[in-house]
Design an enzyme around this catalytic site. Structure first.
Site, PDB file in Angstrom:
ATOM      1  N   ASP A 165       3.767  68.981  18.507  1.00  0.00           N
ATOM      2  CA  ASP A 165       4.210  70.022  19.439  1.00  0.00           C
ATOM      3  C   ASP A 165       3.038  70.761  20.103  1.00  0.00           C
ATOM      4  O   ASP A 165       3.210  71.399  21.132  1.00  0.00           O
ATOM      5  CB  ASP A 165       5.083  71.054  18.713  1.00  0.00           C
ATOM      6  CG  ASP A 165       6.276  70.422  18.009  1.00  0.00           C
ATOM      7  OD1 ASP A 165       6.651  69.289  18.396  1.00  0.00           O
ATOM      8  OD2 ASP A 165       6.835  71.049  17.089  1.00  0.00           O
TER       9      ASP A 165
ATOM     10  N   GLY B  45       1.717  72.133  10.148  1.00  0.00           N
ATOM     11  CA  GLY B  45       1.955  72.878  11.377  1.00  0.00           C
ATOM     12  C   GLY B  45       2.159  74.353  11.071  1.00  0.00           C
ATOM     13  O   GLY B  45       1.746  74.846  10.014  1.00  0.00           O
TER      14      GLY B  45
ATOM     15  N   LYS C 135      11.011  70.912   4.267  1.00  0.00           N
ATOM     16  CA  LYS C 135      12.029  71.781   3.660  1.00  0.00           C
ATOM     17  C   LYS C 135      11.479  72.584   2.481  1.00  0.00           C
ATOM     18  O   LYS C 135      12.029  73.618   2.127  1.00  0.00           O
ATOM     19  CB  LYS C 135      13.203  70.938   3.191  1.00  0.00           C
ATOM     20  CG  LYS C 135      13.874  70.162   4.330  1.00  0.00           C
ATOM     21  CD  LYS C 135      15.174  69.568   3.873  1.00  0.00           C
ATOM     22  CE  LYS C 135      15.813  68.626   4.868  1.00  0.00           C
ATOM     23  NZ  LYS C 135      15.644  68.937   6.277  1.00  0.00           N
TER      24      LYS C 135
ATOM     25  N   ARG D 218      21.766  58.596  33.436  1.00  0.00           N
ATOM     26  CA  ARG D 218      21.607  58.052  32.085  1.00  0.00           C
ATOM     27  C   ARG D 218      20.636  58.938  31.300  1.00  0.00           C
ATOM     28  O   ARG D 218      19.703  59.494  31.866  1.00  0.00           O
ATOM     29  CB  ARG D 218      21.049  56.629  32.123  1.00  0.00           C
ATOM     30  CG  ARG D 218      21.977  55.614  32.775  1.00  0.00           C
ATOM     31  CD  ARG D 218      23.192  55.307  31.905  1.00  0.00           C
ATOM     32  NE  ARG D 218      24.002  54.243  32.473  1.00  0.00           N
ATOM     33  CZ  ARG D 218      24.993  54.405  33.340  1.00  0.00           C
ATOM     34  NH1 ARG D 218      25.305  55.627  33.778  1.00  0.00           N
ATOM     35  NH2 ARG D 218      25.670  53.369  33.793  1.00  0.00           N
TER      36      ARG D 218
ATOM     37  N   GLU E 216      13.461  69.168  24.281  1.00  0.00           N
ATOM     38  CA  GLU E 216      14.631  69.432  23.428  1.00  0.00           C
ATOM     39  C   GLU E 216      14.959  70.930  23.394  1.00  0.00           C
ATOM     40  O   GLU E 216      16.100  71.319  23.200  1.00  0.00           O
ATOM     41  CB  GLU E 216      14.368  68.923  22.006  1.00  0.00           C
ATOM     42  CG  GLU E 216      13.160  69.556  21.332  1.00  0.00           C
ATOM     43  CD  GLU E 216      12.883  69.023  19.933  1.00  0.00           C
ATOM     44  OE1 GLU E 216      13.590  68.136  19.445  1.00  0.00           O
ATOM     45  OE2 GLU E 216      11.904  69.513  19.322  1.00  0.00           O
TER      46      GLU E 216
HETATM   47  O1  F6P Z   1       7.597  69.899  14.785  1.00  0.00           O
HETATM   48  C1  F6P Z   1       7.568  68.531  15.005  1.00  0.00           C
HETATM   49  C2  F6P Z   1       8.937  68.023  15.350  1.00  0.00           C
HETATM   50  O2  F6P Z   1       8.839  66.635  15.630  1.00  0.00           O
HETATM   51  C3  F6P Z   1       9.621  68.748  16.491  1.00  0.00           C
HETATM   52  O3  F6P Z   1       9.123  68.379  17.758  1.00  0.00           O
HETATM   53  C4  F6P Z   1      11.064  68.402  16.227  1.00  0.00           C
HETATM   54  O4  F6P Z   1      11.943  69.378  16.728  1.00  0.00           O
HETATM   55  C5  F6P Z   1      11.133  68.392  14.731  1.00  0.00           C
HETATM   56  O5  F6P Z   1       9.826  68.170  14.261  1.00  0.00           O
HETATM   57  C6  F6P Z   1      12.066  67.343  14.173  1.00  0.00           C
HETATM   58  O6  F6P Z   1      12.113  67.499  12.813  1.00  0.00           O
HETATM   59  P1  F6P Z   1      12.870  66.485  11.821  1.00  0.00           P
HETATM   60  O7  F6P Z   1      11.891  65.410  11.482  1.00  0.00           O
HETATM   61  O8  F6P Z   1      13.220  67.327  10.643  1.00  0.00           O
HETATM   62  O9  F6P Z   1      14.055  65.931  12.549  1.00  0.00           O
END
Ligand code: F6P
Length: 361
Positions: free
Chosen positions: A139, A114, A74, A280, A234
């Site tokens: 990722d 990243g 953040k 599921r 996701e």
């Molecule tokens: O970028 C890495 C990652 O794990 C993504 O795959 C995922 O969308 C995101 O970070 C999750 O972030 P947080 O830890 O803020 O939930």
């Protein structure tokens, strides 16, 4: 030289081995001094979050997940969120970050992160801060390198999870959906799906058609086995639909990225309208990011750490370490901002399809 070390963005396995390699080679080979910057860029913007790092600090951390420096996805120095009179506002604190590095008498900073962390590093380097980047993320979506560390460990966790789903799916003849991370890139889901023997792989780069997924499930139902394993990113979404967002944007401006999640449930609901099989959903979540790094990630991170020192002494500030065709090399930090995605017509997808795996297209 006196070098700052910082980990930013979401954590991933391999951060500690990387920090260890930097400190060990830096001290033993180059006689450097190190300052650990805590909680990502927060440690550069706010006072009191920097401490000396020596050999004793990195003892015993090679096999540990997470980061001994803490991290934040953040803290953005260019849009730093703070509360003023009870309200969240964002402020450009990049000058403060550069100034803090001067106060700490840093000759340079190694920023490990990243796409977000590294593009901020690039912007700070344009403001005169000496920075070397190290690419991490589960990722694997950075174009500047063939592979980020953290990816291999996460992929192993996903494959083990898919293996485990197989046996229970088979016992109950169910459709098992597993939702995996990766944001807008399908590398984690695609690799894990192929290695885990998934029947359907749904990734953000290929919007899926629900009828195509159903067709695959029905074709399996007419064969001996009638269970189906679906690995869904996701960030995957149905054709004409939208990406699933969990919780929306954080309420405070500038305090984070959009949280993805829910693609597995969306898929299950769409399927439930059209098939009778039991469905599921498993959401693997942050299990993908935790725990000990694999040997491959320890090695990649260690090599990146050793190389980072060479970049510093070759005066290659503004670059990041990278893997290219099996060799550890470097690339301009500007490159890190370009996103890497799966090519829907590329070898990865073509080979998977040749095995009968459906991508829902
Ligand atoms: O970028 C890495 C990652 O794990 C993504 O795959 C995922 O969308 C995101 O970070 C999750 O972030 P947080 O830890 O803020 O939930």
């Amino acid at each position: 030289m006196r070098i700052g070390v910082m980990t930013g963005g979401g954590d991933c396995p391999g951060l500690n081995p990387l920090i260890r390699a930097i400190i060990k080679r830096g001290i033993l080979d180059y006689g450097c001094e190190f300052i650990g910057i805590e909680n990502g860029y927060q440690g550069l913007v706010e006072p009191g979050l920097a401490r000396p790092l020596g050999l004793s600090d990195v003892r015993g951390i090679l096999n540990k997940g997470g980061t001994i420096l803490g991290t934040s996805n953040k803290a953005n120095p260019f849009e730093y969120a703070m509360k003023v009179d009870g309200n969240w506002v964002t402020k450009d604190m990049s000058e403060t970050a550069v100034q803090r590095a001067r106060e700490l008498q840093l000759d340079g900073l190694i920023a490990i992160g990243g796409d977000g962390t590294l593009s901020m590093a690039h912007r700070l380097s344009l403001k005169g801060l000496n920075i070397i980047g190290c690419p991490k993320t589960i990722d694997n979506d950075l174009s500047g390198t063939d592979q980020t560390f953290g990816f291999d460990t996460a992929r192993s966790v996903c494959v083990e999870a898919i293996d485990r789903l197989h046996s229970t799916a088979e016992s109950h003849d169910r459709v098992m959906i597993i939702e995996l991370m990766g944001r807008h890139a399908g590398f984690l889901t695609c690799d894990s799906g192929v290695a885990g023997g998934a029947d359907v792989i749904l990734i953000p780069e290929i919007p899926y058609r629900i009828d195509s997924v159903i067709d695959k499930i029905k074709r399996r139902g007419t064969a001996k086995h009638s269970f189906t394993i679906i690995a869904v990113s996701e960030g995957a979404y149905p054709h004409g639909g939208t990406i699933s967002i969990q919780g929306g944007l954080d309420e405070a401006p500038g305090r984070g990225v959009v949280r993805l999640g829910g693609s597995g449930k969306v898929l299950a609901d769409l399927l439930a309208q059209k098939i009778e099989a039991e469905i599921r959903v498993t959401v693997l979540g942050h299990l993908q990011r935790g725990g000990a790094p694999t040997a491959a990630d320890r090695l990649l991170a260690t090599r990146y750490g050793c190389k980072a020192l060479e970049l510093i002494y070759d005066d290659l500030w503004g670059h990041m370490v990278a893997l290219r065709n099996g060799a550890i090399t470097h690339t301009p930090l500007a490159e890190s901002r370009k996103e890497k995605r799966i090519d829907p017509d590329g070898q990865e997808v073509r080979f998977a399809k040749s095995l009968g795996i459906s991508f829902g297209d």
